[in-house]
Design a protein around this motif. Structure first.
Motif, PDB file in Angstrom:
ATOM      1  N   UNK A 209       0.805  -1.209   0.000  1.00 14.52           N
ATOM      2  CA  UNK A 209       0.000   0.000   0.000  1.00 14.52           C
ATOM      3  C   UNK A 209       0.841   1.264   0.000  1.00 14.52           C
ATOM      4  N   UNK A 210       0.683   2.076  -1.057  1.00 10.98           N
ATOM      5  CA  UNK A 210       1.421   3.340  -1.168  1.00 10.98           C
ATOM      6  C   UNK A 210       0.409   4.469  -1.325  1.00 10.98           C
ATOM      7  N   UNK A 211       0.379   5.384  -0.353  1.00 11.11           N
ATOM      8  CA  UNK A 211      -0.545   6.512  -0.415  1.00 11.11           C
ATOM      9  C   UNK A 211      -0.010   7.560  -1.376  1.00 11.11           C
ATOM     10  N   UNK A 212      -0.927   8.190  -2.109  1.00 11.54           N
ATOM     11  CA  UNK A 212      -0.547   9.233  -3.064  1.00 11.54           C
ATOM     12  C   UNK A 212      -1.718  10.175  -3.295  1.00 11.54           C
ATOM     13  N   UNK A 213      -1.447  11.409  -3.731  1.00  9.79           N
ATOM     14  CA  UNK A 213      -2.541  12.346  -3.996  1.00  9.79           C
ATOM     15  C   UNK A 213      -3.439  11.842  -5.127  1.00  9.79           C
ATOM     16  N   UNK A 214      -4.721  12.211  -5.060  1.00 12.60           N
ATOM     17  CA  UNK A 214      -5.630  11.868  -6.150  1.00 12.60           C
ATOM     18  C   UNK A 214      -5.197  12.592  -7.427  1.00 12.60           C
TER      19      UNK A 214
END
Length: 317
Positions: A244-249
């Motif tokens: 899981x890698x969070x990133x901006x929409x």
């Protein structure tokens, strides 16, 4: 804001993953915002003379992996003793799950705020609901007949097939036009052509992640979680080994979320996970969406707090 009394309906709290559980984040937020919480499982919901009763326990949660909750004694209360009931039972969406939604409607009719709306959770199958936005999806078909699925595979050459009631990547297969096991795979998934399944044209951008976009109170969270498949794996689900890698929409992802959001609000679906691959919707998760903890940890957001603040605004109304 007065102190609210919450009831959380969920799986056995002893079994949850301290590091990842979204419901635990909600319980922390409830406590930190000055409210109280009780906990129960779906087998603790019962009717007496047309009134919903609940065998629940007070629950206090802590940010300590060695000791993250304390439970009070189990006692019976009427549903109307609570201000808010949050349904967070994980799938499978079986008859037990269905009955629990019927029972929660008794609380709703008695004036208790129940989230997500039980009728909408019942009506909006997470795979089929997405097809209401077919123009925003990869080519998709749903059928129990092998002939229709085989025709779809012949047309699109590379497809994903999956059950309509799975979670965590369970039962997902990738089939190409020359796959030797098309027949046996479809026989298994359709239970010999007695159960409809979904087939979708394969989206190569899965290598960049199956992106979970959370929509809270009709507003998309600014960051999504890209669930990137492990080496040699088609599925990005964290339960299947995805990273899981969070990133901006992206602009496109925000557009998708903002297109779907008004329909969610109309249906009383206030905490939803939109799944997007390559700028195309694949599923709309309405039962117990996750990924809050991963996004919060990587981006400094407080998604559960935002959700409970939204719940407070609903109660004020």
């Amino acid at each position: 804001m007065k102190n609210l009394k919450f009831l959380i309906v969920m799986d056995d709290i002893k079994t949850i993953n301290y590091k990842k559980d979204t419901t635990l984040a909600m319980l922390w937020a409830i406590d930190e915002r000055g409210h109280t919480a009780n906990y129960c499982q779906i087998n603790d919901l019962w009717l007496k003379n047309g009134e919903l009763h609940i065998d629940s326990q007070s629950v206090k949660t802590f940010k300590n992996p060695e000791h993250f909750y304390d439970l009070g004694e189990k006692a019976t209360q009427k549903a109307t003793d609570f201000d808010v009931i949050i349904m967070r039972k994980d799938p499978p969406f079986d008859m037990k799950f269905l009955y629990s939604l019927y029972l929660l409607e008794y609380a709703q009719r008695a004036g208790v705020l129940v989230l997500n709306n039980p009728q909408s959770v019942r009506d909006c199958n997470e795979k089929l609901f997405a097809t209401q936005f077919a123009h925003l999806m990869t080519p998709t078909t749903v059928s129990q007949k092998q002939s229709h699925i085989r025709e779809f595979i012949s047309e699109h050459k590379d497809v994903i097939v999956k059950p309509l009631d799975g979670m965590g990547g369970m039962g997902i297969f990738r089939l190409t036009a020359d796959s030797p096991n098309i027949g046996s795979t479809l026989e298994m998934l359709t239970q010999l052509e007695t159960l409809p399944i979904m087939a979708q044209k394969f989206i190569p951008e899965i290598k960049d992640g199956d992106k979970r976009i959370l929509i809270v109170g009709g507003k998309p969270v600014d960051y999504c979680l890209a669930r990137i498949p492990a080496e040699g794996e088609t599925r990005g689900n964290l339960a299947s080994g995805g990273r899981g890698v969070a990133m901006p929409l992206s602009v496109r992802e925000r557009e998708l979320a903002e297109t779907v959001a008004p329909v969610l609000m109309e249906k009383g679906l206030y905490f939803v996970g939109l799944d997007v691959i390559g700028g195309q919707i694949t599923e709309i998760n309405v039962t117990s969406p996750t990924c809050v903890r991963e996004i919060d940890d990587q981006c400094g957001t407080q998604i559960a707090h935002d959700f409970i603040a939204f719940v407070e605004s609903l109660v004020k109304k």
